[in-house]
Scaffold this motif. Structure first.
Motif, short mmCIF file in Angstrom:
data_model
loop_
_atom_site.label_atom_id
_atom_site.label_comp_id
_atom_site.label_asym_id
_atom_site.label_seq_id
_atom_site.Cartn_x
_atom_site.Cartn_y
_atom_site.Cartn_z
N TRP A 42 0.84 -1.19 0.00
CA TRP A 42 0.00 0.00 0.00
C TRP A 42 0.88 1.25 0.00
N ILE A 43 1.99 1.19 0.75
CA ILE A 43 2.88 2.36 0.80
C ILE A 43 3.44 2.62 -0.60
N VAL A 44 3.80 1.53 -1.30
CA VAL A 44 4.26 1.70 -2.67
C VAL A 44 3.18 2.36 -3.52
N ALA A 45 1.94 1.85 -3.36
CA ALA A 45 0.84 2.42 -4.14
C ALA A 45 0.67 3.89 -3.82
N ALA A 46 0.73 4.24 -2.53
CA ALA A 46 0.53 5.62 -2.13
C ALA A 46 1.65 6.51 -2.67
N SER A 47 2.88 5.94 -2.74
CA SER A 47 3.99 6.76 -3.22
C SER A 47 3.85 7.03 -4.72
N ARG A 48 3.17 6.14 -5.43
CA ARG A 48 2.99 6.37 -6.86
C ARG A 48 1.72 7.15 -7.17
N PHE A 49 0.98 7.47 -6.14
CA PHE A 49 -0.33 8.08 -6.34
C PHE A 49 -0.17 9.59 -6.35
N ASP A 50 -0.80 10.21 -7.32
CA ASP A 50 -0.74 11.68 -7.38
C ASP A 50 -1.95 12.23 -6.63
N PHE A 51 -1.69 12.70 -5.41
CA PHE A 51 -2.82 13.11 -4.57
C PHE A 51 -3.43 14.44 -5.01
N ASP A 52 -2.80 15.11 -5.97
CA ASP A 52 -3.39 16.36 -6.45
C ASP A 52 -4.36 16.13 -7.60
N ASP A 53 -4.37 14.88 -8.07
CA ASP A 53 -5.22 14.57 -9.22
C ASP A 53 -6.50 13.93 -8.71
N GLY A 54 -7.62 14.47 -9.13
CA GLY A 54 -8.89 13.95 -8.62
C GLY A 54 -9.40 12.72 -9.33
N GLY A 55 -8.75 12.33 -10.40
CA GLY A 55 -9.30 11.24 -11.22
C GLY A 55 -8.95 9.87 -10.71
N LEU A 56 -9.40 8.88 -11.45
CA LEU A 56 -9.12 7.49 -11.11
C LEU A 56 -7.67 7.18 -11.43
N SER A 462 -7.53 14.97 4.53
CA SER A 462 -8.71 15.73 4.12
C SER A 462 -8.46 16.52 2.83
N GLN A 463 -7.21 16.99 2.62
CA GLN A 463 -6.96 17.77 1.40
C GLN A 463 -6.85 16.89 0.17
N SER A 464 -6.47 15.63 0.39
CA SER A 464 -6.17 14.81 -0.77
C SER A 464 -7.27 13.82 -1.07
N SER A 465 -8.36 13.85 -0.32
CA SER A 465 -9.43 12.88 -0.59
C SER A 465 -10.18 13.22 -1.86
N PHE A 466 -10.55 14.49 -1.97
CA PHE A 466 -11.27 14.96 -3.15
C PHE A 466 -10.53 16.19 -3.66
N PRO A 467 -9.36 16.00 -4.25
CA PRO A 467 -8.53 17.17 -4.57
C PRO A 467 -9.18 18.09 -5.58
N GLY A 468 -10.14 17.58 -6.35
CA GLY A 468 -10.74 18.47 -7.35
C GLY A 468 -11.67 19.51 -6.76
N GLY A 489 -17.02 16.77 -5.50
CA GLY A 489 -16.02 15.84 -5.03
C GLY A 489 -15.23 15.29 -6.19
N SER A 490 -14.14 15.86 -6.48
CA SER A 490 -13.24 15.46 -7.57
C SER A 490 -14.02 15.13 -8.84
N ASP A 491 -13.69 14.02 -9.51
CA ASP A 491 -14.46 13.81 -10.74
C ASP A 491 -15.73 13.02 -10.47
N LEU A 492 -16.11 12.98 -9.20
CA LEU A 492 -17.45 12.48 -8.90
C LEU A 492 -18.40 13.68 -8.79
N ILE A 493 -18.04 14.74 -9.50
CA ILE A 493 -18.81 15.97 -9.33
C ILE A 493 -20.20 15.83 -9.93
N PHE A 494 -21.18 16.25 -9.21
CA PHE A 494 -22.50 16.35 -9.81
C PHE A 494 -23.12 17.65 -9.34
#
Lengths: 509, 487
Positions: A42-56, A462-468, A489-494
């Motif tokens: 999971w740590i590896v996954a988190a390190s590769r994850f761009d928390f500023d990007d709201g997409g999948l 809290s800042q990186s959950s829905f960065p959009g 909420g990021s690209d779950l926007i409605f």
């Protein structure tokens, strides 16, 4: 691939553990090792994850049943990656606890625990409605046996009520899944559009409300949390309940914006009632597990308030609170288990005075308790504050209920702490009962450390959950100014607009 | 010089292979010394089933579009071929399950009848007119009547045989009467000719259709035509029960689909409702009655009634998707059903008495692999993930929803919820109650080592779990099979 590995590692570990007749400690050690590797992954996954990007992100998709549009499709959003993080940590701690106390029938036990972990991770990663349903159901199979075989004296009744409740919800959801998938022509959560069918929404919402559980669907909770092995209770209340949160955030609200908006008041009122009622029950509970169990129900009500606030603050708070509660609740259950092992009971009447001569236990329990009661400066305080601020827009009454919940939390947590640690020594507390052993400390301490880090820096989650959402906030304000209501909420926007009806606003601007 | 009709031997070859196996097994019973009979008869029957499966596979491959054979009395199409493959595989697995059956004598007869019943079913699923339909039905039914009563030293077996004979005979008579009425109304026997006669909703035709449907529902053991099922499933030798529960249902359901779609498209408004009602009653009654059972074979019998209800939803949908769902369901159901009865057979041989729920106590710990397999089958019946059972249910529900029968979806979901109570109860007995806590009578020594039934159970478990992961290939096969019907 990384996401698939996160799902398959525990499953493969389960198969290995089940297949090879190793001695007990070797089996347990192997399972614990797999759980730790899962944390590392999971740590590896988190390190590769761009928390500023709201997409999948970290997504993989493969066809499964083409003719019905079902695919094996997984990936993470910011919030689901955090929920997964809580999952891997809590399940490693739970498996470590089982290793420490030496569960019997180890091959079956650890295989089922690892399967459960894999199923929960798959639920958080699922981007296909059927895959979600499958994972959601698959959690039930190991849980059923874990409670039924290794549980307490009334485990038969506990498994029965648990299965009846959750399956009633799940099958409602199956009907909803069929209806939604067939109507949309695809089961993919990424490709499918929205629906305004209230009945389908209710099928999902009730299933999630039972799983969480939310008032008034909590009938299975007290018995299951009391009778399950204590580390299974930790997993149940810490992470299994969060699959319902994921369901609300990924399916019930984004796919059904209009019904969700129409029924928001109902959900908010029930969640508020659950918060207060659960807190009162926790305050009145006669045993340690009862307090933690009902407090868990209260916290789920609180998190739901944050979600149905339909506001970026509330959403951020709900995710932060979910992660914090997962760690708090798991630590609490494990600590309760450690106390129960020393005293042979969790009845408050028979406990007391354990702080004397047991400084480590006292310190750890007090620290966890103080975080649980949301003392200012803690991660839970940040979460509850965000939820309160978020839900204020829906009506000040809800914010008042959240405030009341915080007060009640202080009452029941302090009652737990004083009943266990202070007052006069209880009849079940023997002088020779040991302080926390280093092994036990090593299980709880990492979770508490993570909580302390989150307390110092709640924005990490809290800042990186829905960065959009900050970028989209201006859009939402415009809609709000023109009389519409917006949910972000990021690209779950409605965007919900009375005149236009619900329509997806697409990826955030 | 009389022209001999041209016979498509390939289309008939699966049936003929099984008939050949049956003949060999029967000759074995009289020609060979006693010690060789079981081995040779079982071997010949197994080979017969395996050969039939291969030949049916060849027919499937070689028949891109349906053909009518022998004056429209038979169809050579992918539906029949796929059903034949399923039936032959069921038969082969049942041979493995039967191997260690504690039977003093009648080995040759047993295997001969098993192969003959299989041949009848393979013939039956290709039936193209009401005459061959009835012929095939009686062919396999009579074989089964004898098989059920084969353990003549057990009173329950004889009782079951007699009940099956009487009720089954009644069912056949109803079906025959219905056929006569349909013939009277249309003047035709062939399925497609009946449809072409365009008799509309003539009263005789509708009455005949209802009676034919009732006769087939007896074989499907759908409620309210299920009364014989629990007693017969309980009394019959367990391997025969395994065969009946999977193969008879497969044959009867496939033929029901073929007959209704091919012969009665004009009356679809009537029969879709009728089938939906039969499906509902089966789901409700089968599941409720199963709750009260203590004997595992009886429990599985009621469960099979309920499962028939779920499968009939696919027929009631009257769409290609419904047909595919039915065929997929049949594959998964057959594996689960044969597997579950095989585990019961193992336990029965171990305890030397009928298996009740108490008799399962602790099986999961004592015999981990059989326990795990039975667990998988129960989860599959209940429609849990990691088994094909979930997709089976999903597909029939989707088909029903697609056809506008959303109430069937809700009813099916409710019935599934009820069914969990007894399926999970079996799991509960497997794992959560130990033999120490129950008055379990152990028979002397450890049970006989029987790799054959182990292989059978493993094969069934592999299909049950494998059909969860490999869905599309099975659906593709089913889809091509359903294409041979005139939807």
């Amino acid at each position: 691939m990384l996401t698939t590995a996160l799902i398959l590692l525990p499953v493969a570990g389960a198969l290995v553990v089940a297949a090879f007749p190793l001695p007990r400690t070797a089996t347990a050690g192997l399972a614990f090792l797999v759980a730790l590797m899962e944390v590392g992954l999971w740590i590896v996954a988190a390190s590769r994850f761009d928390f500023d990007d709201g997409g999948l992100q970290l997504g993989t998709s493969r066809e499964w049943v083409e003719s019905l549009g079902i695919s094996y499709s997984v990936g993470f959003y910011g919030f689901s990656l955090w929920l997964t993080g809580a999952t891997v940590v809590v399940s490693a701690a739970a498996i470590g606890y089982a290793l420490w106390i030496g569960r019997d029938r180890p091959r079956a036990y650890y295989a089922l625990m690892l399967l459960l972990t894999g199923a929960v991770v798959a639920t958080f990663a699922a981007q296909d409605l059927l895959l979600f349903y499958v994972s959601f159901e698959a959690m039930l199979i190991p849980l059923y046996v874990l409670v039924g075989v290794w549980g307490g004296a009334r485990r038969m009744a506990a498994t029965l009520t648990f299965v009846v409740y959750t399956m009633a919800g799940s099958l409602l959801m199956l009907a909803a899944v069929v209806a939604f998938g067939v109507t949309q022509g695809t089961f993919s959560l990424v490709d499918s559009g929205t629906s305004d069918n209230v009945w389908i929404f209710l099928g999902f919402a009730i299933a999630f409300a039972i799983k969480a559980p939310l008032f008034p669907f909590h009938g299975w909770l007290p018995l299951s949390y009391r009778e399950a092995p204590v580390e299974v209770s930790a997993v149940l209340s810490g992470i299994v309940s969060k699959t319902a949160i994921y369901g609300f955030l990924r399916i019930a609200i984004p796919k059904f914006p209009e019904p969700a908006d129409d029924l928001a008041v109902l959900v908010l009122v029930l969640a508020g009632a659950g918060l207060v009622y659960g807190s009162l029950l926790a305050f009145r509970a006669a045993d340690l597990r009862g307090i933690v169990a009902y407090s868990s129900m209260a916290q789920m009500g609180l998190i739901t308030l944050g979600i149905f606030a339909f506001d970026d603050l509330g959403l951020d708070g709900a995710v932060l609170q979910s992660v914090a509660h997962a760690l708090v609740s798991a630590s609490m259950f494990l600590l309760v288990g450690m106390v129960e092992r020393r005293c042979g009971t969790g009845e408050l009447d028979a406990l007391g005075g354990m702080a004397r001569g047991r400084p480590v236990l006292a310190t750890v329990l007090l620290t966890t308790g103080i975080i649980a009661l949301a003392v200012p400066g803690s991660a839970t305080f940040a979460g509850e504050f965000l939820i309160m601020a978020g839900v204020y827009d829906q009506g000040w009454g809800y914010a008042a209920i959240v405030a009341l919940g915080i007060v009640l939390a202080a009452m029941y947590v302090l009652r737990l702490i004083s009943a266990a640690l202070h007052v006069r020594p209880g009849s079940a507390v023997r002088d020779e009962a040991l302080d926390l052993r280093p092994g036990e400390l090593a299980l709880v301490l990492p979770m508490i450390l993570v909580l302390l880090v989150l307390s110092a820096w709640p924005a990490l989650v809290s800042q990186s959950s829905f960065p959009g959402d900050r970028a989209a906030r201006a859009v939402a304000k415009n809609y709000a100014a023109s009389g519409g209501r917006a949910f972000i909420g990021s690209d779950l926007i409605f965007v919900i607009h009375p005149a236009v009806g619900a329509r997806p606003a697409g990826p955030h601007p | 010089m009389i022209d001999t009709p041209s016979v498509d031997w390939l289309a008939l070859s699966p049936t003929l292979a099984l008939l050949g196996a049956s003949a060999v097994a029967l000759l074995v019973a009289v020609l060979l010394p006693a010690w060789m009979r079981k081995g040779v008869a079982a071997g010949a029957t197994f080979l017969g089933f395996a050969l039939a499966a291969v030949l049916a596979g060849v027919v499937y491959e070689d028949t891109p579009r349906p053909e009518a054979l022998l004056a429209n009395s038979m169809y050579r199409d992918r539906l029949a071929a796929l059903a034949a493959v399923v039936l032959a595989v069921i038969g082969a697995v049942v041979v493995l399950v039967s191997w260690a059956e504690r039977r003093r004598d009648n080995h040759g007869e047993y295997y001969a009848l098993l192969a003959a019943a299989g041949a009848g079913m393979v013939f039956f699923v290709g039936a193209g007119n009401l005459m061959t339909l009835f012929l095939g039905l009686e062919w396999f039914s009579i074989s089964l009547y004898v098989l059920v009563a084969l353990d003549t030293d057990r009173a329950t077996s004889l009782e079951a045989g007699l009940k099956y004979l009487i009720v089954g005979g009644f069912g056949s008579a109803v079906l025959l009467f219905g056929s006569a009425l349909v013939y009277g109304a249309t003047g035709e026997l062939g399925f497609s000719q009946i449809a072409a006669a365009e008799a509309g909703q003539d009263a005789f035709l509708v009455a005949g259709l209802a009676m034919i449907l009732a006769g087939l529902a007896f074989k499907v053991s759908a409620a309210p035509f299920h009364m014989w099922t629990p007693d017969v499933y309980q009394g019959a030798p367990t391997s025969v029960t395994a065969f009946m529960s999977a193969a008879t249902k497969t044959a009867a359901l496939v033929l029901t689909l073929r007959l209704l779609v091919t012969a009665f498209p004009e009356e679809s408004e009537i029969w879709t409702v009728a089938v939906a009602v039969i499906a509902s009653v089966s789901m409700v009654w089968g599941n409720l009655a199963a709750l009260a059972q203590r004997d595992v074979k009886r429990l599985l019998a009621y469960s099979s009634i309920a499962q028939a209800g779920f499968m009939l939803i696919g027929v009631a949908a009257y769409s290609e998707r419904g047909g595919e769902a039915l065929l997929y369901y049949l594959v998964v159901y057959s594996a689960m059903s044969v597997g579950a009865f095989a585990v019961v057979a193992v336990r029965e041989r171990e305890l030397a008495k009928p298996v009740t729920l108490e008799g399962l106590a602790g099986l999961g710990w004592e015999r981990p692999l059989y326990g795990l397999a039975l667990w998988v089958f129960m989860l599959g019946f209940a429609g849990f993930p990691l088994t094909g059972g979930i997709f089976a249910k999903l597909f029939v529900f989707s088909a029903a929803y697609d056809s506008g029968d959303w109430w069937l979806v809700l009813l099916g979901v409710a019935a599934t919820a009820v069914s969990l109570a007894y399926y999970l109860n079996v799991v509960r007995w497997l794992y959560m109650r130990t033999a120490a806590g129950t008055p379990l009578v152990a028979v002397g020594g450890s049970p006989p080592h029987d790799p054959a039934v182990g292989v059978a159970v493993a094969a069934c478990a592999v299909v049950t779990v494998g059909s969860f992961f490999v869905v599309q290939p099975i659906l593709d096969l089913a889809s091509e099979a359903v294409d041979s019907l005139p939807f």
